[in-house]
Design an enzyme around this catalytic site. Structure first.
Site, PDB file in Angstrom:
ATOM      1  N   LYS A 141       0.814  -1.228   0.000  1.00  0.00           N
ATOM      2  CA  LYS A 141       0.000   0.000   0.000  1.00  0.00           C
ATOM      3  C   LYS A 141       0.843   1.273   0.000  1.00  0.00           C
ATOM      4  O   LYS A 141       0.394   2.308  -0.511  1.00  0.00           O
ATOM      5  CB  LYS A 141      -0.963  -0.007   1.190  1.00  0.00           C
ATOM      6  CG  LYS A 141      -1.888  -1.240   1.246  1.00  0.00           C
ATOM      7  CD  LYS A 141      -2.691  -1.460  -0.030  1.00  0.00           C
ATOM      8  CE  LYS A 141      -3.385  -2.816  -0.052  1.00  0.00           C
ATOM      9  NZ  LYS A 141      -3.953  -3.157  -1.359  1.00  0.00           N
ATOM     10  N   ARG A 195      -8.354  -7.304  -9.074  1.00  0.00           N
ATOM     11  CA  ARG A 195      -9.131  -8.531  -9.310  1.00  0.00           C
ATOM     12  C   ARG A 195     -10.555  -8.184  -9.710  1.00  0.00           C
ATOM     13  O   ARG A 195     -10.967  -7.034  -9.662  1.00  0.00           O
ATOM     14  CB  ARG A 195      -9.182  -9.328  -8.006  1.00  0.00           C
ATOM     15  CG  ARG A 195      -9.802  -8.507  -6.881  1.00  0.00           C
ATOM     16  CD  ARG A 195     -10.267  -9.294  -5.692  1.00  0.00           C
ATOM     17  NE  ARG A 195     -11.099  -8.470  -4.846  1.00  0.00           N
ATOM     18  CZ  ARG A 195     -10.669  -7.636  -3.909  1.00  0.00           C
ATOM     19  NH1 ARG A 195      -9.364  -7.496  -3.695  1.00  0.00           N
ATOM     20  NH2 ARG A 195     -11.518  -6.921  -3.199  1.00  0.00           N
ATOM     21  N   HIS A 235     -15.812  -3.718   7.872  1.00  0.00           N
ATOM     22  CA  HIS A 235     -15.098  -3.793   6.594  1.00  0.00           C
ATOM     23  C   HIS A 235     -15.616  -4.895   5.697  1.00  0.00           C
ATOM     24  O   HIS A 235     -14.960  -5.299   4.730  1.00  0.00           O
ATOM     25  CB  HIS A 235     -13.588  -3.900   6.826  1.00  0.00           C
ATOM     26  CG  HIS A 235     -13.079  -2.820   7.727  1.00  0.00           C
ATOM     27  ND1 HIS A 235     -13.247  -1.494   7.425  1.00  0.00           N
ATOM     28  CD2 HIS A 235     -12.480  -2.859   8.928  1.00  0.00           C
ATOM     29  CE1 HIS A 235     -12.754  -0.753   8.399  1.00  0.00           C
ATOM     30  NE2 HIS A 235     -12.292  -1.552   9.335  1.00  0.00           N
ATOM     31  N   GLU A 258      -2.033   8.065   7.617  1.00  0.00           N
ATOM     32  CA  GLU A 258      -2.907   8.911   6.804  1.00  0.00           C
ATOM     33  C   GLU A 258      -3.728   9.813   7.698  1.00  0.00           C
ATOM     34  O   GLU A 258      -4.131   9.400   8.782  1.00  0.00           O
ATOM     35  CB  GLU A 258      -3.892   8.038   5.998  1.00  0.00           C
ATOM     36  CG  GLU A 258      -3.323   7.459   4.721  1.00  0.00           C
ATOM     37  CD  GLU A 258      -4.359   6.657   3.939  1.00  0.00           C
ATOM     38  OE1 GLU A 258      -3.984   6.126   2.889  1.00  0.00           O
ATOM     39  OE2 GLU A 258      -5.513   6.559   4.378  1.00  0.00           O
TER      40      GLU A 258
END
Ligand code: MV4
Length: 506
Positions: free
Chosen positions: A119, A295, A238, A203
């Protein structure tokens, strides 16, 4: 060069294996299924032209067993492997291995999978190509003291995220100065355990964001288009529950801007195949690159409903080396589509998975309804994998009509034997915030009381309820499959009525 694919191994199970094989069948491509011991009687095994056992139930020994899958691919002489989602779909090593064996991996290059899987690398790549990213760090952070300084500069609250993570795993929200070090250590150790890598990045925290993703398609000649957005903010821990397109907060100008950035993101890594660029969008409609998924995604059907394109077919054509036949100007969204994920879970018991024998299943049909499932009556949902039973996808000319259609389709959906989240999904459709399109990623948390209210149990489809009770009884008493006991005779209604004291129906 275009190489025609004539046989595909589907390295997956459940609804997505079936979904992929359906496109293959339409394209005249032969299919090879692989299955674990518990999946011997699974629908994807029945549907495929050939099927091979690849090991015991645990994924590590079957659907993640690279050597075994490659062995079957060579034995069955397939041209290509489709990995579906999950399992080996974002495994660069597997992708590379396919290439080495001369088998086409239906997906992007191993380099891109690697870049986007890390990431921090993904963030810095996007930053370099001008795609907006959430303000934060772009290098590997090792010294915890320096991290504290950086967080103080960025300003609280912040998110600490694992570089090897994604999808919310190994993530920490830090709101207070005093929590920084302990959160940092917690995130690192969680990441170490989960991914074997404790690299983290920071972040700025976006308070109440929307999760909006763009579907992109790229060919092997540098052409990239997008198929517009999906709004995926209805999530629980999530785990996505409901997705829709268009997003209620989208407008033509923002779509154009985000779409162009999504294309730029894909072009920055010479992307080919189908992929998704995820953005966080704040209430001011500022948007930030979050992650790229390399994907096919669970929620791809809503995009198919509004654009008309078969994304799996496009993946296969791209893998064959065909140039993209769709031009950006041709892409239009017609109407509105919503997907609801049907899970075998107990919503009244902290959403615990509820695997087991499905004694009856009636799926909705009719105008504007699609179900992507794999479960049939008499099927035992194994406890070894994701408890998703199916995806219910509806479409209609307007958002309101799509919601009405979803409520109708959920009403028609009958599953007995296992607990499902169908009632929970009905309450989402009835929730004022959802109906008004007034929701963000905190929707489920913010509406918990409404969504978990248990209304009085009422029997709908009364006759059908009796029939399903009979099936339930039948399976429990006879320990059989598919409506027949070991002697091949159906159970007797007479015995059932005596045992249940229910009204007789003709
Ligand atoms: C965030 C965020 C706020 N600010 N990052 C959760 C899943 C993973 N893909 C990223 N996630 C988030 N990242 C910053 N800088 C809020 C979330 C988030 C979230 C994102 C998408 C969908 C649902 C979510 C639920 C909680 C938090």
């Amino acid at each position: 060069m275009v190489i025609k694919i004539s046989k595909v191994l589907v390295a997956n199970r459940g609804e997505i294996a079936l979904r992929i094989m359906r496109s293959c069948r339409e394209m005249g491509i032969k299919t090879v299924a692989v299955y674990s011991e518990v999946d011997r009687t699974s629908m994807h095994v029945r549907y495929a032209d050939r099927a091979y056992s690849i090991g015991p139930a645990p994924s590590n020994e079957s659907y993640l067993n690279i050597e075994k899958i490659i062995e079957v691919a060579k034995l069955s002489k397939v041209d290509a492997i489709h990995p579906g989602y999950g399992f080996l779909s974002e495994n660069a090593t597997f992708c590379q291995r396919c290439q080495q064996e001369g088998i086409i991996f239906i997906g992007p290059s191993p380099e891109v999978i690697r870049t986007m899987g890390d990431k921090i690398t993904a963030r810095s790549t996007m930053l370099k190509s001008g795609v907006p990213v959430v303000p934060g760090t772009n290098t590997k952070l090792t010294d915890d003291e320096k991290v504290v300084d950086i967080i103080n500069k960025i300003g609280l609250p912040v998110m600490i995220k694992a570089s090897a993570g994604g999808g919310g795993k190994g993530m920490r929200l830090v709101e207070k100065k005093s929590e920084i070090l302990s959160s940092l250590r917690g995130a690192r150790s969680e990441a170490k355990t989960a991914f074997g890598d404790d690299t983290v990045y920071i972040e700025k925290y976006i308070a109440s964001p929307h999760h909006i993703e763009f579907q992109i398609l790229g060919d092997q000649y540098g052409n990239v288009i997008h198929l517009c957005e999906r709004e995926c903010s209805v999530q629980r821990r999530h785990q996505k529950v409901v997705e829709e397109t268009p997003s209620p907060i989208m407008n033509a100008e923002l779509r154009e801007k985000m779409g162009q950035h999504a294309i730029a993101a894909a072009k920055a890594v010479n992307y080919y195949g189908a992929g998704t660029i995820e953005f966080l969008v704040d209430d001011q409609l500022n948007f930030y690159f979050l992650e790229m998924n390399t994907r096919l995604q669970v929620e791809h059907p809503i995009t198919e409903r509004v654009t008309g394109y078969d994304i799996v077919k496009q993946q296969i054509l791209i893998a064959e080396g065909s140039p993209l036949e769709i031009k950006q100007e041709q892409v239009i969204q017609f109407g509105h589509a919503i997907e609801a994920r049907i899970y075998a879970e107990d919503t009244d018991n902290n959403f615990m998975p509820s695997p087991g024998l499905v004694t009856h299943i009636t799926e909705p049909l009719g105008l504007g309804v699609r179900t992507d499932g794999y479960v049939f009556e008499g099927y035992r949902i194994p406890m070894d994998y994701d408890p998703m039973i199916s995806k219910l996808i509806v479409s209609a000319p307007t958002r309101n009509e799509a919601i009405e259609r979803m409520r109708r389709a959920l009403y028609e959906y009958k599953i007995t034997g296992v607990k499902t989240n169908i009632k929970f999904l009905e309450r989402i459709m009835d929730c004022p915030d959802f109906k008004e399109g007034n929701y963000n990623t905190h929707f489920i948390k913010n509406n918990e009381t409404f969504l978990l209210a248990s209304d009085e149990a009422k029997i709908q489809f009364e006759d059908l309820a009796i029939v399903t009770a009979f099936m339930d009884y039948h399976h429990k008493t006879k320990k059989c499959r598919n409506g027949f006991n070991q002697t091949g005779k159906p159970s007797r209604w007479k015995d059932f009525h005596r045992s249940q004291n229910v009204k007789r129906i003709n």
